[in-house]
Design an enzyme around this catalytic site. Structure first.
Site: not given
Length: 99
Positions: A24, A27
């Site tokens: 991600c 993230c």
């Protein structure tokens, strides 16, 4: 993992749980922000990172449908939740309001 997770979130200190995934992009952008928040608040917060791919039952329990999702716990209760990247100052305000 489950019993230790429950012990962690039942703390008097606010516990910020970052549900993330290695693949991600947002993230990865959030990681340095969390480091700065921890550096600024020190013992005033615990920050726990949970990889949703390795902890799917836990992610399902808290209905994490997208990453990153942050959940703030105080004495085992969910007091705040947000998906996506949150800026450092906004995170600090949220955490200190629940201290």
């Amino acid at each position: 993992m489950k019993s230790s997770f429950n012990e962690i979130i039942n703390d008097e200190t606010p516990v910020l749980v970052d549900f993330f995934a290695d693949w991600c992009g947002p993230c990865k952008a959030l990681a340095p922000i969390l480091k700065e928040v921890k550096a600024e608040l020190g013992e005033g917060v615990k920050i726990v990172k949970i990889d949703v791919d390795k902890n799917q039952p836990l992610a399902a329990k808290y209905q994490v449908r997208g990453v990153p999702t942050m959940v703030l716990f105080k004495k085992g209760q969910q007091v705040w939740r947000q998906s996506g990247v949150v800026q450092k100052n906004d995170l600090i305000k949220v955490i200190t309001s629940h201290s």
